[in-house]
Design an enzyme around this catalytic site. Structure first.
Site, PDB file in Angstrom:
ATOM      1  N   ARG A  15       8.493 -41.840  24.664  1.00 29.48           N
ATOM      2  CA  ARG A  15       9.325 -40.352  23.638  1.00 29.48           C
ATOM      3  C   ARG A  15       7.992 -41.385  22.816  1.00 29.48           C
ATOM      4  NH1 ARG A  15      14.052 -40.661  22.581  1.00 29.48           N
ATOM      5  NH2 ARG A  15      14.276 -40.438  24.662  1.00 29.48           N
ATOM      6  N   SER A 103      11.857 -33.015  24.392  1.00 29.08           N
ATOM      7  CA  SER A 103      13.717 -32.327  24.094  1.00 29.08           C
ATOM      8  C   SER A 103      14.178 -31.877  23.327  1.00 29.08           C
ATOM      9  CB  SER A 103      14.110 -33.474  25.157  1.00 29.08           C
ATOM     10  OG  SER A 103      15.968 -33.211  25.012  1.00 29.08           O
ATOM     11  N   HIS A 104      14.985 -32.727  22.290  1.00 31.06           N
ATOM     12  CA  HIS A 104      15.803 -32.177  21.360  1.00 31.06           C
ATOM     13  C   HIS A 104      15.552 -33.463  20.070  1.00 31.06           C
ATOM     14  CE1 HIS A 104      18.254 -35.648  23.075  1.00 31.06           C
ATOM     15  NE2 HIS A 104      18.698 -35.867  21.534  1.00 31.06           N
ATOM     16  N   LYS A 113       9.099 -37.121  30.652  1.00 39.21           N
ATOM     17  CA  LYS A 113      10.240 -37.467  31.368  1.00 39.21           C
ATOM     18  C   LYS A 113       9.626 -37.570  33.394  1.00 39.21           C
ATOM     19  CE  LYS A 113      13.521 -35.031  29.674  1.00 39.21           C
ATOM     20  NZ  LYS A 113      15.215 -34.181  29.066  1.00 39.21           N
ATOM     21  N   ASP A 239      19.201 -26.921  25.172  1.00 42.39           N
ATOM     22  CA  ASP A 239      18.499 -27.773  23.968  1.00 42.39           C
ATOM     23  C   ASP A 239      16.458 -27.280  24.630  1.00 42.39           C
ATOM     24  OD1 ASP A 239      17.649 -28.633  26.856  1.00 42.39           O
ATOM     25  OD2 ASP A 239      17.384 -30.613  26.335  1.00 42.39           O
ATOM     26  N   ASP A 241      13.877 -28.236  26.199  1.00 42.64           N
ATOM     27  CA  ASP A 241      13.377 -28.310  27.122  1.00 42.64           C
ATOM     28  C   ASP A 241      14.473 -27.470  28.386  1.00 42.64           C
ATOM     29  OD1 ASP A 241      14.921 -30.792  27.485  1.00 42.64           O
ATOM     30  OD2 ASP A 241      13.931 -31.590  28.893  1.00 42.64           O
ATOM     31  N   ASP A 243      17.459 -28.621  30.066  1.00 38.91           N
ATOM     32  CA  ASP A 243      17.908 -29.318  30.798  1.00 38.91           C
ATOM     33  C   ASP A 243      19.820 -29.383  30.211  1.00 38.91           C
ATOM     34  OD1 ASP A 243      17.558 -31.083  29.054  1.00 38.91           O
ATOM     35  OD2 ASP A 243      16.188 -32.250  29.916  1.00 38.91           O
ATOM     36  N   ARG A 244      19.961 -29.054  29.409  1.00 39.74           N
ATOM     37  CA  ARG A 244      21.147 -29.111  28.986  1.00 39.74           C
ATOM     38  C   ARG A 244      21.760 -27.945  28.452  1.00 39.74           C
ATOM     39  NH1 ARG A 244      21.868 -32.923  24.455  1.00 39.74           N
ATOM     40  NH2 ARG A 244      20.247 -32.119  23.150  1.00 39.74           N
ATOM     41  N   HIS A 326      23.901 -33.039  30.566  1.00 46.30           N
ATOM     42  CA  HIS A 326      23.228 -32.565  31.609  1.00 46.30           C
ATOM     43  C   HIS A 326      23.779 -32.336  32.209  1.00 46.30           C
ATOM     44  CE1 HIS A 326      19.157 -33.839  30.047  1.00 46.30           C
ATOM     45  NE2 HIS A 326      19.807 -35.109  29.175  1.00 46.30           N
TER      46      HIS A 326
END
Length: 460
Positions: A15, A103-104, A113, A239, A241, A243-244, A326
């Site tokens: 990242r 992501s966030h 990832k 979020d 992407d 995944d949460r 997650h």
């Protein structure tokens, strides 16, 4: 010669700031390093997808060029939630994929990832990519790897609609924060039979309304307002992407992921007696007795989606929940973290009740703090936590857990200090049976940290 910063090679992913530490050249080299590792593992193709960030298309292109440079084929999954990319690695039988996602993180960030041969890359395996690039141990094939664009969204949607069934009609609010999950989630819940009130489900990499991070209460205020003013029964947030998962009740109560995990665990244990449930060190201490009272086995894990996946594999778990949001199902789903699928499983449970909020309200609860942070210089967060572990004295504690930082448990609460793997801070969390107990535990922990490190900047 491309300058590549080791700082972007984090514990669970890569990242950095776009066009500063994370450039197209860097993505090309990472792709070639991944392709080189793929050859060693006998992997012929890697799936690649991206979230809705503005930099995504060009960084994805550079990454795919690098993978193909090593002679490895690429399946271009397009702009999809990260869980859809994970799904593609199962559906296309590659076991290997990269999600280009920030992501966030703020809009000027992006990242990667990664998984290879069925293993999510983390820790040393991510550092190995950096070492291979710096040492220039990168394979260049005589013939570039193949390229194929594949739309896996229909198969992903069908897999969920074949699996999840709502027991009655329900109206829900979805807030995707302009992240990539918006269109997929809205379409999916409608297909399953829900009426959906949409907030920010259009993809916009500028995130003009609020940050796509449901772990922060500030980002759930629009969802709370919509629930209080409208006729929807419950709210879901995703979020950047996808995944949460965030969950909010009709009256605006945030159901944090460790409590969500109890609801899911109870549902799974009712059908799979003796199932193993994994949770991370930041979760409520209510999880263990909740799971054990229903005949399950509760296993605590270190924090981090990659580490939890590894722990699930190790103990053959049916489910895992992480405080960050997650959620991992391995009962009717392949075991990867998927906020969108978790949302459908949540509504599946809630529609069995006339009042959808009843099972949420009945979950065990405790008084707790949000995540608090002690700021440190780069790397000093690990040193501070090690100091606390070695020198702090908690003779009055019931248990001290050191699998990830230090978690001190008393009969009426716990305190946690762990070094963040992504930013130079020590993460603190406190939970207790009452406000008085919480204050006592916080003060006890604070006194001990300051005794060990008088200059620590404790935020309370």
């Amino acid at each position: 010669m491309t300058v590549i910063s080791q700082s972007i090679f984090k514990a669970y992913d890569i990242r950095g700031i776009v066009d500063k530490t994370l450039t197209e050249d860097v993505c090309f080299l990472v792709g070639q390093a991944l392709g080189t590792k793929a050859r060693e593992k006998g992997v012929s193709h890697i799936c690649v997808g991206r979230d809705g960030r503005l930099s995504g298309p060009r960084l994805q292109c550079a990454l795919m060029r690098g993978i193909r440079e090593a002679g490895i084929g690429v399946y271009d999954i397009g702009a999809v939630p990260t869980p859809v990319l994970y799904f593609s690695t199962v559906y296309l039988k590659t076991g290997s994929g990269v999600a280009v996602t920030g992501s966030h993180n703020p809009p000027d960030y992006n990242g990667l990832k990664m998984m290879l041969a069925g293993e999510t890359l983390y820790g040393e395996t991510i550092q190995d990519l950096y070492k291979a690039i710096v040492a220039d141990i990168l394979y260049t094939a005589e013939e570039k790897g193949s390229y194929e664009k594949v739309d896996v969204l229909p198969a992903y949607m069908k897999s969920i609609t074949d699996d999840v069934k709502f027991s009655r009609p329900i109206k829900i609010v979805i807030d995707a924060g302009n992240g990539i999950a918006g269109p997929t989630a809205a379409a999916l819940f409608k297909t399953l039979g829900a009426e959906v009130e949409e907030l920010y489900t259009n993809v916009d990499g500028n995130f003009p309304n609020h940050h796509p991070d449901p772990s922060k209460p500030a980002n759930l205020q629009d969802l709370i307002k919509a629930l209080k003013e409208g006729d929807s029964e419950v709210g879901l947030a995703f979020d950047g992407d996808g995944d949460r998962l965030g969950v909010v009740t009709k009256d605006g109560e945030i159901i944090y992921p460790d409590r969500q995990a109890m609801l899911f665990a109870g549902d799974i244990l009712s059908k799979r007696p003796g199932a193993t449930i994994v949770y991370d060190v930041k979760c409520t201490r209510n999880i263990k007795p909740f799971v054990e009272s229903r005949g399950g086995k509760a296993v605590m894990s270190r924090t981090g989606h990659s580490l939890i996946k590894a722990k699930m594999k190790e103990v053959n778990a049916d489910f895992a929940g992480e405080m960050s949001g997650h959620i991992f199902f391995h009962d009717r789903w392949p075991g990867f973290d998927d906020g969108v699928y978790a949302g459908t499983r949540m509504i599946e449970i809630l529609t069995r009740f006339a009042d959808a909020n009843e099972p949420l309200k009945n979950l065990p609860n405790a008084v707790s703090t949000p995540e608090l942070q002690i700021p440190t210089a780069e790397g000093e967060n690990f040193e501070l936590v090690e100091k606390i572990k070695q020198n702090a004295k908690f003779e009055d504690a019931k248990d001290i857990i050191t699998i990830d930082g230090i978690r001190v448990e008393w009969d009426d609460g716990f305190a946690l200090a762990r070094p963040s793997n992504t930013t130079p801070v020590v993460v603190l969390r406190f939970e207790a049976d009452s406000e008085d107990a919480l204050k006592r535990i916080q003060q006890r922990f604070k006194d001990e940290i300051l005794r060990v490190e008088p200059n620590a900047r404790i935020p309370f």
